[in-house]
Design an enzyme around this catalytic site. Structure first.
Site: not given
Ligand code: ZN
Length: 222
Positions: A18, A93, A132, A165, A176
């Site tokens: 996004k 959201r 990541r 992370r 999530r």
């Protein structure tokens, strides 16, 4: 043609791309890129009244209330660039946030023109996010497969050892995604009923995604 503001929602799960696409839309259509995360950080950094209020919630680990976010959004909607229109990066959201945004826009005789949904399968999102690696020192972000650092596990910019992370670990990502889908399903239904939802395949390369987003926007806007 009468010039009017263009308000575009860019929705999609975490890792859908996004941020990248919102920046491109903002540049192409000369509208303001709004990311509520960046907006909150800006206000806190500026030490504004709203920022200080938000900081109290953030320090306690609480979510910043919708109404407070709404006040910050109002400021942006009235800004010089925001008056031309906005691309909302991952906002709203929830249906409560959706109602708030529509109210704020209605005060300006505006409304959401199009809701773009970046559709990416969970398997692809997991690969993107769990790959990541972040630099705890300078904030640079890498990806083990698609954007590796020159030396494995070490930041190109500052030489610090890269970390994964907690938010990017598989179990957390799965959770999530579950929460995201639960909250946004009713939102997507709402925009679909209104006839302004456009789903775009977000699993292809970023240039192609952008091309398809523009096509999906079609005659809407400038
Ligand atoms: Zn670094």
């Amino acid at each position: 043609m009468v010039s009017r503001a263009l308000d575009v929602l860019l929705l999609g799960p975490p890792g859908a791309g996004k941020g990248t696409q919102a920046k491109r839309i903002a540049a192409a259509f000369e509208v303001l890129h709004i990311s509520t995360g960046d907006m909150l950080r800006d206000e806190v950094a500026k030490g504004s009244g709203l920022g200080q209020e938000a900081k109290e919630y953030m320090n306690r680990g609480d979510l910043v209330p919708d109404a407070l976010v709404g006040k910050m959004l109002t400021k942006l909607l009235h800004s010089r660039r925001g008056a031309l229109g906005c691309v909302y990066d991952g906002y709203p959201r929830t249906t409560a946030q959706e109602a708030l945004l529509e109210d704020l826009l209605a005060e300006l005789n505006r409304r959401v023109d199009v809701a773009l949904y970046l559709d990416v399968p969970d398997r692809e999102l997991l690969a993107r996010i769990t790959g990541r690696r972040s630099c705890p020192s300078c904030g640079a972000v890498y990806h083990v497969a698609t954007q590796p650092p020159r030396t494995e596990g070490v930041c190109d910019a500052c030489g610090t050892t890269l970390v994964q992370r907690d938010d990017d670990k598989a179990a957390v990502v799965r959770e999530r995604l579950k929460v995201y889908r639960k909250h946004t399903a009713p939102l997507l239904k709402l925009y679909e009923d209104r006839g302004i939802l456009r789903e775009v395949d977000g699993a292809v390369n970023p240039d192609e995604v952008f091309k398809r987003l523009r096509e999906a926007m079609g005659s809407i806007g400038k």
